[in-house]
Design a protein around this motif. Structure first.
Motif, PDB file in Angstrom:
ATOM      1  N   ALA A 196       0.810  -1.143   0.057  1.00 27.91           N
ATOM      2  CA  ALA A 196      -0.021  -0.007   0.075  1.00 27.91           C
ATOM      3  C   ALA A 196       0.786   1.167  -0.153  1.00 27.91           C
ATOM      4  N   ALA A 197       1.835   1.370   0.535  1.00 24.62           N
ATOM      5  CA  ALA A 197       2.848   2.194   0.593  1.00 24.62           C
ATOM      6  C   ALA A 197       3.420   2.575  -0.702  1.00 24.62           C
ATOM      7  N   GLN A 198       3.722   1.693  -1.201  1.00 31.06           N
ATOM      8  CA  GLN A 198       4.450   1.714  -2.662  1.00 31.06           C
ATOM      9  C   GLN A 198       3.314   2.329  -3.871  1.00 31.06           C
ATOM     10  N   ALA A 199       2.232   1.770  -3.400  1.00 34.88           N
ATOM     11  CA  ALA A 199       0.834   2.387  -4.229  1.00 34.88           C
ATOM     12  C   ALA A 199       0.445   3.788  -4.080  1.00 34.88           C
ATOM     13  N   ARG A 200       0.726   4.180  -2.712  1.00 37.81           N
ATOM     14  CA  ARG A 200       0.792   5.689  -2.482  1.00 37.81           C
ATOM     15  C   ARG A 200       1.677   6.597  -3.210  1.00 37.81           C
ATOM     16  N   ARG A 201       2.822   6.019  -3.266  1.00 34.36           N
ATOM     17  CA  ARG A 201       3.989   6.752  -3.969  1.00 34.36           C
ATOM     18  C   ARG A 201       3.745   6.958  -5.270  1.00 34.36           C
ATOM     19  N   GLY A 202       2.781   6.019  -5.922  1.00 31.29           N
ATOM     20  CA  GLY A 202       2.650   6.122  -7.415  1.00 31.29           C
ATOM     21  C   GLY A 202       2.876   4.902  -8.335  1.00 31.29           C
TER      22      GLY A 202
END
Length: 473
Positions: free
Chosen positions: A56-62
């Motif tokens: 999820a953290a990577q997805a929030r970074r785009g």
């Protein structure tokens, strides 16, 4: 259900293919094989044999939730999505059914987020064994998921991020328990798994058994012979396994009909406390089995192949959908038709009851999901349209707040039931969908994605709003 010929999932009908758009887009493309996105960027860890997961953290970074490196490709995600929408071919048994169904569809408000992305696990590969049967993912808790991977039933733990094999049916399978008056069947290596495989779990059904039944897993296996001149169905068996015991407990022939493919099963608790399951079959029959004694308790026959059934929460009504535009509500005790349901234009493959026992949903190859109300069955109360193709799977949360609808590929729609199915979250990705499942506590939504390169298990978590915490800041 269509009698699919061929022994490989790669040879499915057009509905199961993502078309190669390389020549149609002036060399702006993603290399595409059947069932998988191919790229010239190697994001696969060959040393470990596992794809790179996305958090999820990577997805929030785009980062793309599937790990597709769009920046390194000669096509944008938006353009490839548009190409998919234009070129994807929906499988229809009745030509033109998708065009007829779009007139009365409900206009929904998209853009809502009821479930947030948590993780994409590429180390677990979900498979499809028949292009029309897509109920191959089941969650028994928010951390435990069972799915089909090639010839195995796998357990995946979202806590440890590890998978384990529960059952492998690629070779010899024999029952480990013997009961009187039951014809037990041994599966030898001369047979192979047919492209039809349905399974269910105690806490994955519409009617939820108690926690003790977590140890039960029901399995329906389709068997076909390998013949150098023709591919034909010989017989089909029904099996059951207890998770706390080794091997398959029961294995028996369901029918001798040549057109017999078990399309779906549903496990439920009887009022007496006994655990039963209902099997929908391509021989136009619906059979009810006692899972403890493994005996046939009921057998209903219908005029057309049955693709899916759903038992009402009170256990009195059975929803029947199959190879006919018309669906049926029947008495669960004697199989007599109570009322036919008219409104679809093609064959149906999905159904589900809302926990309130008043409303239910049906999914069809005419690209619609229709919502029905027992108080007025003259017509459906809402018609929800898909983007690409047929509705292959429908699931309600156990609290009845949300309903998830899966297309054959790329899209899962989550509707807010409380809004009258008007508010919608659209989950957008690339790949064929093997199944969807809410966890019993409604906290998680799992989506199986079948794809050569980017096959995975998507995990979403329910969004909660805690206004009282905001007031403290």
């Amino acid at each position: 259900m269509s009698r699919h010929q061929g022994g490989d999932a790669e040879d499915m009908a057009d509905e199961f293919e993502m078309e190669d758009v390389e020549d149609d887009m002036d060399d702006e493309s993603i290399d595409r094989e059947r069932g998988g996105v191919e790229s010239d960027i190697d994001d696969y860890d060959h040393s470990s044999g596992k794809g790179v997961d996305t958090t999820a953290a990577q997805a929030r970074r785009g980062q793309d939730i599937q790990g597709i490196p769009w920046d390194s490709l000669n096509i944008t995600r938006e353009r490839y999505r548009q190409t998919r929408l234009e070129q994807y071919k929906n499988y229809e048994n009745i030509p033109g059914s998708g065009d007829k169904s779009g007139k009365d569809c409900k206009n929904t408000k998209k853009g809502y987020s009821f479930y947030d992305f948590r993780k994409n696990s590429r180390s677990v590969k979900s498979s499809i064994l028949h292009f029309q049967l897509r109920n191959l993912v089941w969650a028994t808790s928010k951390h435990d998921v069972y799915l089909i991977s090639q010839f195995s039933i796998m357990h995946w733990s979202s806590l440890t991020c590890k998978s384990s094999e529960v059952l492998n049916v690629s070779g010899h399978v024999a029952p480990s328990e013997v009961y009187d008056q039951i014809l037990l069947t041994r599966l030898d290596q001369s047979y192979s798994l047919e492209l039809a495989f349905g399974f269910g779990f105690g806490l994955g059904s519409v009617t939820l058994p108690d926690a003790a039944n977590l140890s039960l897993i029901g399995i329906v296996l389709g068997i076909r012979t390998i013949n150098r001149y023709q591919d034909f169905i010989t017989f089909f068996v029904t099996g059951m396994q207890h998770l706390d015991r080794p091997g398959v407990s029961f294995c028996t022939r369901t029918t001798y009909d040549d057109n017999a493919i078990t399309n779906a099963i549903e496990i439920y608790d009887c009022p007496s406390g006994a655990v039963h399951f209902t099997a929908a079959n391509n021989d136009s029959g619906v059979r009810d089995f006692d899972m403890e004694k493994f005996q046939l308790s009921k057998h209903f026959c219908f005029p057309w192949p049955v693709n899916h059934t759903s038992l009402s929460p009170n256990g009195k009504l059975l929803l029947i959908v199959g190879d006919n535009p018309e669906c049926m509500l029947v008495d669960s005790q004697n199989g007599k038709t109570i009322v036919p349901l008219s409104g679809h234009f093609d064959y149906s493959f999905a159904s589900s009851w809302h926990p309130d026992g008043v409303t239910f949903a049906t999914g069809n190859q005419d690209k619609t999901c229709q919502i029905w109300d027992l108080r007025n069955l003259s017509k459906s109360v809402a018609v929800l349209q898909s983007n690409l193709g047929a509705i292959r799977s429908i699931k309600y949360t156990s609290d009845g707040r949300y309903m998830a609808v899966a297309e054959p590929a790329d899209f899962v729609h989550v509707y807010d039931v409380k809004s009258g199915y008007e508010n919608e979250q659209e989950i957008d990705f690339f790949g064929e969908i093997s199944g969807i499942s809410f966890s019993p506590d409604t906290e998680s939504l799992f989506i199986g994605v079948w794809d050569r390169t980017y096959g995975s298990l998507l995990e979403y978590g329910r969004r909660r709003y805690y206004a009282y915490l905001d007031s403290l800041t």
